[in-house]
Design a protein around this motif. Structure first.
Motif, PDB file in Angstrom:
ATOM      1  N   MET A   8      33.083  11.536  65.763  1.00 57.63           N
ATOM      2  CA  MET A   8      32.450  10.628  64.636  1.00 57.63           C
ATOM      3  C   MET A   8      32.465  11.784  63.648  1.00 57.63           C
ATOM      4  O   MET A   8      31.928  12.755  63.677  1.00 57.63           O
ATOM      5  CB  MET A   8      31.358  10.256  65.105  1.00 57.63           C
ATOM      6  CG  MET A   8      31.259   8.896  66.271  1.00 57.63           C
ATOM      7  SD  MET A   8      29.818   8.452  66.533  1.00 57.63           S
ATOM      8  CE  MET A   8      28.486   9.737  66.836  1.00 57.63           C
ATOM      9  N   CYS A   9      32.738  11.148  62.426  1.00 60.31           N
ATOM     10  CA  CYS A   9      32.722  11.996  61.210  1.00 60.31           C
ATOM     11  C   CYS A   9      31.582  11.454  60.208  1.00 60.31           C
ATOM     12  O   CYS A   9      31.161  10.340  60.346  1.00 60.31           O
ATOM     13  CB  CYS A   9      33.971  11.745  60.421  1.00 60.31           C
ATOM     14  SG  CYS A   9      35.387  12.386  61.283  1.00 60.31           S
ATOM     15  N   VAL A  10      31.041  12.442  59.678  1.00 59.53           N
ATOM     16  CA  VAL A  10      30.093  12.259  58.511  1.00 59.53           C
ATOM     17  C   VAL A  10      30.650  11.478  57.292  1.00 59.53           C
ATOM     18  O   VAL A  10      31.983  11.787  57.216  1.00 59.53           O
ATOM     19  CB  VAL A  10      29.515  13.652  57.854  1.00 59.53           C
ATOM     20  CG1 VAL A  10      28.457  13.307  56.921  1.00 59.53           C
ATOM     21  CG2 VAL A  10      28.771  14.193  59.170  1.00 59.53           C
ATOM     22  N   LYS A  11      30.115  10.600  56.804  1.00 62.24           N
ATOM     23  CA  LYS A  11      30.801   9.833  55.631  1.00 62.24           C
ATOM     24  C   LYS A  11      31.364  10.636  54.421  1.00 62.24           C
ATOM     25  O   LYS A  11      30.683  11.727  54.177  1.00 62.24           O
ATOM     26  CB  LYS A  11      29.620   8.879  55.005  1.00 62.24           C
ATOM     27  CG  LYS A  11      30.271   7.896  53.775  1.00 62.24           C
ATOM     28  CD  LYS A  11      30.674   6.587  54.597  1.00 62.24           C
ATOM     29  CE  LYS A  11      30.976   5.668  53.538  1.00 62.24           C
ATOM     30  NZ  LYS A  11      31.431   4.500  53.907  1.00 62.24           N
ATOM     31  N   HIS A  45      30.296  20.458  67.851  1.00 64.10           N
ATOM     32  CA  HIS A  45      30.445  19.975  66.387  1.00 64.10           C
ATOM     33  C   HIS A  45      30.819  20.993  65.457  1.00 64.10           C
ATOM     34  O   HIS A  45      31.059  22.190  65.910  1.00 64.10           O
ATOM     35  CB  HIS A  45      28.658  19.601  65.965  1.00 64.10           C
ATOM     36  CG  HIS A  45      28.140  20.875  65.874  1.00 64.10           C
ATOM     37  ND1 HIS A  45      27.386  21.736  66.722  1.00 64.10           N
ATOM     38  CD2 HIS A  45      27.758  21.589  64.613  1.00 64.10           C
ATOM     39  CE1 HIS A  45      26.939  22.990  66.201  1.00 64.10           C
ATOM     40  NE2 HIS A  45      27.348  22.963  64.764  1.00 64.10           N
ATOM     41  N   HIS A  49      31.926  16.677  61.527  1.00 62.23           N
ATOM     42  CA  HIS A  49      31.979  15.831  62.768  1.00 62.23           C
ATOM     43  C   HIS A  49      31.419  16.287  63.861  1.00 62.23           C
ATOM     44  O   HIS A  49      30.964  17.363  63.887  1.00 62.23           O
ATOM     45  CB  HIS A  49      33.675  15.556  62.749  1.00 62.23           C
ATOM     46  CG  HIS A  49      34.259  16.645  63.266  1.00 62.23           C
ATOM     47  ND1 HIS A  49      34.627  17.679  62.209  1.00 62.23           N
ATOM     48  CD2 HIS A  49      34.895  16.981  64.333  1.00 62.23           C
ATOM     49  CE1 HIS A  49      35.581  18.310  62.953  1.00 62.23           C
ATOM     50  NE2 HIS A  49      35.630  18.072  64.164  1.00 62.23           N
ATOM     51  N   LYS A  70      24.978   5.385  66.248  1.00 59.89           N
ATOM     52  CA  LYS A  70      25.151   5.723  64.768  1.00 59.89           C
ATOM     53  C   LYS A  70      23.794   5.036  63.988  1.00 59.89           C
ATOM     54  O   LYS A  70      23.644   5.831  63.163  1.00 59.89           O
ATOM     55  CB  LYS A  70      26.325   4.984  64.478  1.00 59.89           C
ATOM     56  CG  LYS A  70      27.628   5.719  64.853  1.00 59.89           C
ATOM     57  CD  LYS A  70      28.840   5.002  64.606  1.00 59.89           C
ATOM     58  CE  LYS A  70      29.338   5.140  63.393  1.00 59.89           C
ATOM     59  NZ  LYS A  70      30.554   4.562  62.775  1.00 59.89           N
ATOM     60  N   SER A  74      21.463   7.961  62.528  1.00 58.86           N
ATOM     61  CA  SER A  74      21.166   8.112  60.976  1.00 58.86           C
ATOM     62  C   SER A  74      20.170   7.903  60.489  1.00 58.86           C
ATOM     63  O   SER A  74      19.746   8.852  59.487  1.00 58.86           O
ATOM     64  CB  SER A  74      22.254   6.970  60.375  1.00 58.86           C
ATOM     65  OG  SER A  74      22.469   7.017  58.910  1.00 58.86           O
ATOM     66  N   TRP A  94      27.123   8.354  58.899  1.00 53.75           N
ATOM     67  CA  TRP A  94      28.239   8.227  59.589  1.00 53.75           C
ATOM     68  C   TRP A  94      29.183   7.530  58.746  1.00 53.75           C
ATOM     69  O   TRP A  94      28.904   6.644  58.109  1.00 53.75           O
ATOM     70  CB  TRP A  94      27.917   7.911  60.788  1.00 53.75           C
ATOM     71  CG  TRP A  94      27.106   8.326  61.864  1.00 53.75           C
ATOM     72  CD1 TRP A  94      25.866   7.958  62.278  1.00 53.75           C
ATOM     73  CD2 TRP A  94      27.468   9.557  62.522  1.00 53.75           C
ATOM     74  NE1 TRP A  94      25.336   9.217  63.172  1.00 53.75           N
ATOM     75  CE2 TRP A  94      26.309   9.964  63.366  1.00 53.75           C
ATOM     76  CE3 TRP A  94      28.475  10.449  62.484  1.00 53.75           C
ATOM     77  CZ2 TRP A  94      26.344  11.206  64.119  1.00 53.75           C
ATOM     78  CZ3 TRP A  94      28.394  11.599  62.984  1.00 53.75           C
ATOM     79  CH2 TRP A  94      27.271  12.106  63.805  1.00 53.75           C
ATOM     80  N   SER A  95      30.362   7.911  58.920  1.00 52.01           N
ATOM     81  CA  SER A  95      31.735   7.161  58.635  1.00 52.01           C
ATOM     82  C   SER A  95      31.425   5.590  59.397  1.00 52.01           C
ATOM     83  O   SER A  95      31.100   5.737  60.450  1.00 52.01           O
ATOM     84  CB  SER A  95      33.094   7.715  58.745  1.00 52.01           C
ATOM     85  OG  SER A  95      34.075   7.015  58.453  1.00 52.01           O
ATOM     86  N   PHE A  98      35.444   5.552  64.016  1.00 55.55           N
ATOM     87  CA  PHE A  98      35.342   6.595  64.787  1.00 55.55           C
ATOM     88  C   PHE A  98      36.478   6.614  65.681  1.00 55.55           C
ATOM     89  O   PHE A  98      37.378   5.749  65.469  1.00 55.55           O
ATOM     90  CB  PHE A  98      33.899   6.397  65.781  1.00 55.55           C
ATOM     91  CG  PHE A  98      34.149   4.985  66.652  1.00 55.55           C
ATOM     92  CD1 PHE A  98      34.553   4.979  67.609  1.00 55.55           C
ATOM     93  CD2 PHE A  98      33.240   3.907  65.892  1.00 55.55           C
ATOM     94  CE1 PHE A  98      34.543   3.870  68.288  1.00 55.55           C
ATOM     95  CE2 PHE A  98      33.554   2.843  66.366  1.00 55.55           C
ATOM     96  CZ  PHE A  98      33.852   2.389  67.756  1.00 55.55           C
TER      97      PHE A  98
END
Length: 107
Positions: A8-11, A45, A49, A70, A74, A94-95, A98
């Motif tokens: 999972m990536c950060v926005k 990590h 991400h 998520k 968040s 989060w984006s 995923f």
């Protein structure tokens, strides 16, 4: 028992994840996971991400778990680490997307 690798990536790949935030994200994962019959196996990590190895039952609703995680993570991270808000775009941590892969070897 099924094994998964979740990324999972950060926005916008914002670089906000440090060791303290990663530890808290992991704690949140471990708190929510038993509700969905999920067990954390490994956590790693980078600054933008996370990589999560976990296992679940065949009847586990993985997408519902990921969405619940998520949302909760968040909300809690932004509340507990307010300094990261200035690094985020429109308060999104989060984006939406995923990557979820099944793992393990078959004989």
């Amino acid at each position: 028992m099924l094994h998964y690798h979740l990324i999972m990536c950060v926005k916008y790949r914002n670089k906000v994840i440090d060791d303290k935030i990663s530890i808290r994200l992991k704690e949140i994962f471990e708190k929510i996971a038993p509700t969905y019959n999920i067990t954390l196996e490994e956590w790693n990590h980078d600054i933008d991400h996370v990589h999560i190895l976990f296992r679940g039952q065949p009847n586990t609703e993985i997408s519902k778990f990921i969405n619940a995680y998520k949302s909760a993570s968040s909300r809690l991270i932004k509340k507990e680490f307010p300094q990261i808000r200035k690094s985020l775009w429109k308060e999104m941590f989060w984006s939406q997307s995923f990557c979820l892969l099944t793992t393990g070897g078959a004989t």
